[in-house]
Motif scaffolding. Structure first.
Motif, PDB file in Angstrom:
ATOM      1  N   LEU A 183      11.040  12.767  10.285  1.00 51.87           N
ATOM      2  CA  LEU A 183      12.425  12.989   9.900  1.00 51.87           C
ATOM      3  C   LEU A 183      12.818  12.051   8.778  1.00 51.87           C
ATOM      4  O   LEU A 183      13.504  12.433   7.832  1.00 51.87           O
ATOM      5  CB  LEU A 183      13.354  12.782  11.101  1.00 51.87           C
ATOM      6  CG  LEU A 183      14.855  12.855  10.831  1.00 51.87           C
ATOM      7  CD1 LEU A 183      15.242  14.247  10.332  1.00 51.87           C
ATOM      8  CD2 LEU A 183      15.649  12.509  12.087  1.00 51.87           C
ATOM      9  N   GLY A 184      12.402  10.796   8.891  1.00 49.65           N
ATOM     10  CA  GLY A 184      12.666   9.796   7.869  1.00 49.65           C
ATOM     11  C   GLY A 184      11.371   9.367   7.209  1.00 49.65           C
ATOM     12  O   GLY A 184      10.491  10.189   6.940  1.00 49.65           O
ATOM     13  N   THR A 185      11.215   8.074   6.942  1.00 43.64           N
ATOM     14  CA  THR A 185       9.995   7.589   6.300  1.00 43.64           C
ATOM     15  C   THR A 185       8.794   7.750   7.223  1.00 43.64           C
ATOM     16  O   THR A 185       8.912   7.734   8.449  1.00 43.64           O
ATOM     17  CB  THR A 185      10.131   6.113   5.906  1.00 43.64           C
ATOM     18  OG1 THR A 185      10.420   5.320   7.067  1.00 43.64           O
ATOM     19  CG2 THR A 185      11.231   5.906   4.873  1.00 43.64           C
ATOM     20  N   ALA A 186       7.640   7.862   6.621  1.00 39.59           N
ATOM     21  CA  ALA A 186       6.364   7.892   7.328  1.00 39.59           C
ATOM     22  C   ALA A 186       5.624   6.596   7.042  1.00 39.59           C
ATOM     23  O   ALA A 186       5.796   5.990   5.977  1.00 39.59           O
ATOM     24  CB  ALA A 186       5.525   9.078   6.867  1.00 39.59           C
ATOM     25  N   PRO A 187       4.776   6.134   7.953  1.00 39.11           N
ATOM     26  CA  PRO A 187       3.932   4.978   7.636  1.00 39.11           C
ATOM     27  C   PRO A 187       3.068   5.274   6.416  1.00 39.11           C
ATOM     28  O   PRO A 187       2.693   6.428   6.171  1.00 39.11           O
ATOM     29  CB  PRO A 187       3.058   4.812   8.889  1.00 39.11           C
ATOM     30  CG  PRO A 187       3.760   5.561   9.968  1.00 39.11           C
ATOM     31  CD  PRO A 187       4.502   6.679   9.295  1.00 39.11           C
ATOM     32  N   VAL A 188       2.754   4.258   5.641  1.00 37.26           N
ATOM     33  CA  VAL A 188       1.875   4.464   4.497  1.00 37.26           C
ATOM     34  C   VAL A 188       0.519   4.969   4.999  1.00 37.26           C
ATOM     35  O   VAL A 188       0.107   4.702   6.127  1.00 37.26           O
ATOM     36  CB  VAL A 188       1.710   3.188   3.660  1.00 37.26           C
ATOM     37  CG1 VAL A 188       3.058   2.740   3.086  1.00 37.26           C
ATOM     38  CG2 VAL A 188       1.082   2.059   4.461  1.00 37.26           C
ATOM     39  N   LYS A 189      -0.137   5.743   4.181  1.00 32.31           N
ATOM     40  CA  LYS A 189      -1.432   6.372   4.485  1.00 32.31           C
ATOM     41  C   LYS A 189      -1.318   7.434   5.579  1.00 32.31           C
ATOM     42  O   LYS A 189      -2.286   7.717   6.273  1.00 32.31           O
ATOM     43  CB  LYS A 189      -2.487   5.328   4.860  1.00 32.31           C
ATOM     44  CG  LYS A 189      -2.811   4.353   3.736  1.00 32.31           C
ATOM     45  CD  LYS A 189      -3.995   3.469   4.086  1.00 32.31           C
ATOM     46  CE  LYS A 189      -4.359   2.556   2.934  1.00 32.31           C
ATOM     47  NZ  LYS A 189      -5.544   1.708   3.253  1.00 32.31           N
ATOM     48  N   SER A 190      -0.153   8.048   5.713  1.00 33.23           N
ATOM     49  CA  SER A 190       0.009   9.138   6.665  1.00 33.23           C
ATOM     50  C   SER A 190      -0.530  10.457   6.132  1.00 33.23           C
ATOM     51  O   SER A 190      -0.817  11.375   6.912  1.00 33.23           O
ATOM     52  CB  SER A 190       1.492   9.312   7.024  1.00 33.23           C
ATOM     53  OG  SER A 190       1.963   8.233   7.793  1.00 33.23           O
ATOM     54  N   PHE A 191      -0.655  10.572   4.819  1.00 38.85           N
ATOM     55  CA  PHE A 191      -1.114  11.803   4.190  1.00 38.85           C
ATOM     56  C   PHE A 191      -2.330  11.490   3.319  1.00 38.85           C
ATOM     57  O   PHE A 191      -2.555  10.331   2.956  1.00 38.85           O
ATOM     58  CB  PHE A 191       0.014  12.419   3.361  1.00 38.85           C
ATOM     59  CG  PHE A 191       1.201  12.834   4.184  1.00 38.85           C
ATOM     60  CD1 PHE A 191       1.290  14.110   4.708  1.00 38.85           C
ATOM     61  CD2 PHE A 191       2.227  11.931   4.463  1.00 38.85           C
ATOM     62  CE1 PHE A 191       2.363  14.491   5.491  1.00 38.85           C
ATOM     63  CE2 PHE A 191       3.309  12.295   5.242  1.00 38.85           C
ATOM     64  CZ  PHE A 191       3.375  13.584   5.761  1.00 38.85           C
ATOM     65  N   PRO A 192      -3.131  12.491   2.994  1.00 36.70           N
ATOM     66  CA  PRO A 192      -4.325  12.237   2.185  1.00 36.70           C
ATOM     67  C   PRO A 192      -3.986  11.599   0.844  1.00 36.70           C
ATOM     68  O   PRO A 192      -2.939  11.867   0.251  1.00 36.70           O
ATOM     69  CB  PRO A 192      -4.932  13.635   2.003  1.00 36.70           C
ATOM     70  CG  PRO A 192      -4.405  14.444   3.141  1.00 36.70           C
ATOM     71  CD  PRO A 192      -3.022  13.918   3.400  1.00 36.70           C
ATOM     72  N   SER A 193      -4.888  10.760   0.358  1.00 39.93           N
ATOM     73  CA  SER A 193      -4.693  10.128  -0.946  1.00 39.93           C
ATOM     74  C   SER A 193      -4.981  11.119  -2.058  1.00 39.93           C
ATOM     75  O   SER A 193      -5.593  12.173  -1.848  1.00 39.93           O
ATOM     76  CB  SER A 193      -5.618   8.912  -1.084  1.00 39.93           C
ATOM     77  OG  SER A 193      -6.984   9.333  -1.136  1.00 39.93           O
ATOM     78  N   ASN A 194      -4.543  10.762  -3.264  1.00 43.05           N
ATOM     79  CA  ASN A 194      -4.877  11.590  -4.419  1.00 43.05           C
ATOM     80  C   ASN A 194      -6.279  11.231  -4.904  1.00 43.05           C
ATOM     81  O   ASN A 194      -6.996  10.448  -4.274  1.00 43.05           O
ATOM     82  CB  ASN A 194      -3.816  11.459  -5.518  1.00 43.05           C
ATOM     83  CG  ASN A 194      -3.868  10.122  -6.247  1.00 43.05           C
ATOM     84  OD1 ASN A 194      -4.663   9.232  -5.940  1.00 43.05           O
ATOM     85  ND2 ASN A 194      -3.004   9.960  -7.238  1.00 43.05           N
ATOM     86  N   GLY A 195      -6.677  11.789  -6.038  1.00 48.03           N
ATOM     87  CA  GLY A 195      -8.030  11.590  -6.524  1.00 48.03           C
ATOM     88  C   GLY A 195      -8.369  10.171  -6.897  1.00 48.03           C
ATOM     89  O   GLY A 195      -9.553   9.813  -6.977  1.00 48.03           O
ATOM     90  N   TYR A 196      -7.366   9.325  -7.129  1.00 41.80           N
ATOM     91  CA  TYR A 196      -7.606   7.922  -7.452  1.00 41.80           C
ATOM     92  C   TYR A 196      -7.456   6.997  -6.247  1.00 41.80           C
ATOM     93  O   TYR A 196      -7.634   5.783  -6.372  1.00 41.80           O
ATOM     94  CB  TYR A 196      -6.640   7.454  -8.551  1.00 41.80           C
ATOM     95  CG  TYR A 196      -6.952   7.979  -9.926  1.00 41.80           C
ATOM     96  CD1 TYR A 196      -8.224   8.443 -10.264  1.00 41.80           C
ATOM     97  CD2 TYR A 196      -5.964   8.006 -10.908  1.00 41.80           C
ATOM     98  CE1 TYR A 196      -8.500   8.916 -11.534  1.00 41.80           C
ATOM     99  CE2 TYR A 196      -6.231   8.475 -12.191  1.00 41.80           C
ATOM    100  CZ  TYR A 196      -7.496   8.927 -12.494  1.00 41.80           C
ATOM    101  OH  TYR A 196      -7.764   9.393 -13.766  1.00 41.80           O
ATOM    102  N   GLY A 197      -7.110   7.561  -5.096  1.00 43.13           N
ATOM    103  CA  GLY A 197      -6.966   6.736  -3.903  1.00 43.13           C
ATOM    104  C   GLY A 197      -5.574   6.202  -3.677  1.00 43.13           C
ATOM    105  O   GLY A 197      -5.408   5.243  -2.914  1.00 43.13           O
ATOM    106  N   LEU A 198      -4.548   6.812  -4.288  1.00 38.68           N
ATOM    107  CA  LEU A 198      -3.160   6.415  -4.062  1.00 38.68           C
ATOM    108  C   LEU A 198      -2.532   7.309  -3.005  1.00 38.68           C
ATOM    109  O   LEU A 198      -2.746   8.523  -3.001  1.00 38.68           O
ATOM    110  CB  LEU A 198      -2.345   6.515  -5.358  1.00 38.68           C
ATOM    111  CG  LEU A 198      -2.365   5.299  -6.293  1.00 38.68           C
ATOM    112  CD1 LEU A 198      -3.752   5.094  -6.879  1.00 38.68           C
ATOM    113  CD2 LEU A 198      -1.339   5.473  -7.405  1.00 38.68           C
TER     114      LEU A 198
END
Length: 344
Positions: free
Chosen positions: A242-257
């Motif tokens: 609903l609000g913020t998610a913990p960091v690294k909750s979704f797959p990273s992009n091609g550079y690892g961000l």
């Protein structure tokens, strides 16, 4: 006390009205504070007993990329066009936004008080308020879903009945551009330029709509924390948050961000001008010398295509440097000495 009484004309984030006098804030007016970042009396990461917040850096090799909206989907006032080639030197950028735990180390080491703490209020989305009704002191004009909450700040993201330690790995919010600069000063880092942010967020993809491609949910997979449902009254939270998610909750992009789309807006170093791309230099652009607020990138958990379609990788917006809200944070870039830079 300076109320946050207007929604930004640029984005789904609330802007703080200028302080009318020094007494309204107890310290400097906002414009002066931006020009004079806090001096920490020599206390830096690893010095004077302070302890450094760990930063997981990603090395972004230098190169040329096409910056801007290749689809013509941006809001005209945001100035996402024309698409133009930009050359950048190599840099190292955080894999994630700065988290509550990281920001807590900064405040505990220095005693720093954010602008939201100095003003005494900050903007909280109406479904996320955790405060007595008496602490809700108004709503944003034109955006009543933003409530000005007494006691809302980075350590109390929903208001006084919430606490950062309950969500230590979520991105820190209720931080102004000035607060982000002061964190960077302590950590020996800096904010990314807008060009660096977009280059890193694209993850090596050329001319794509999102950081992972052109489809919002490829194969039905959620790649970002944005609004689902009917904004601003009903969020089905199909992506899990609903609000913020913990960091690294979704797959990273091609550079690892991670989470370069949705979750929280991220401050950049640049001033914002809607027509800057027409005259932006090709090599390592730093943004205009002045502008209408500071650039923010990436969108937030409140973005929805019916209201704020700014989770696209080219999307840009801005807010006043002293503004804070429950959906804006930042990530940082490493600062190197000349010898360190040559070694990269």
């Amino acid at each position: 006390m300076a109320p946050q009484n207007q929604a930004s004309s640029h984005c789904c984030s609330a802007s703080r009205a200028p302080a009318r006098n020094e007494e309204s804030r107890g310290q400097l007016p906002a414009a002066q504070a931006v020009a004079r970042p806090l001096q920490l009396d020599g206390v830096r990461s690893g010095e004077g007993g302070s302890f450094q917040a760990p930063h997981e850096d990603v090395l972004i090799s230098g190169g040329v990329f096409a910056m801007g909206d290749a689809f013509g989907e941006g809001y005209p006032s945001d100035g996402e066009s024309p698409v133009h080639n930009v050359h950048l030197d190599a840099f190292r950028i955080d894999a994630t936004a700065v988290t509550n735990q990281m920001f807590a180390r900064f405040t505990q080491s220095t005693g720093y008080r954010t602008e939201a703490e100095q003003f005494g209020t900050s903007a909280v989305f109406h479904l996320l308020v955790r405060a007595p009704r008496s602490d809700i002191v108004g709503a944003a004009s034109g955006a009543p879903w933003w409530l000005n909450v007494r006691g809302a700040d980075w350590a109390h993201p929903g208001g006084p009945d919430s606490y950062w330690a309950d969500v230590p790995h979520h991105p820190v919010v209720h931080v102004s551009h000035t607060d982000a600069l002061n964190y960077c000063e302590w950590a020996g880092r800096r904010l990314p330029t807008e060009a660096e942010w977009e280059y890193a967020a694209r993850g090596g993809l050329t001319g794509k709509r999102f950081a992972w491609g052109d489809d919002l949910t490829p194969d039905g997979e959620f790649r970002t924390n944005i609004w689902q449902g009917t904004f601003p009254t009903r969020n089905t939270a199909d992506d899990g948050y609903l609000g913020t998610a913990p960091v690294k909750s979704f797959p990273s992009n091609g550079y690892g961000l991670y989470e370069v789309a949705g979750n929280v807006w991220e401050w950049c170093s640049d001033w914002f001008l809607p027509h800057y791309y027409r005259t932006s230099p090709r090599d390592n652009p730093q943004g205009p010398a002045k502008g209408a607020g500071r650039v923010m990138r990436g969108g937030s958990y409140l973005c929805h295509d019916s209201y704020c379609n700014r989770y696209r990788v080219a999307a840009r917006t801005a807010n006043t440097p002293d503004s804070s809200s429950g959906n804006c944070g930042f990530r940082t870039v490493a600062v190197y000495t000349e010898n360190e830079t040559q070694a990269q």
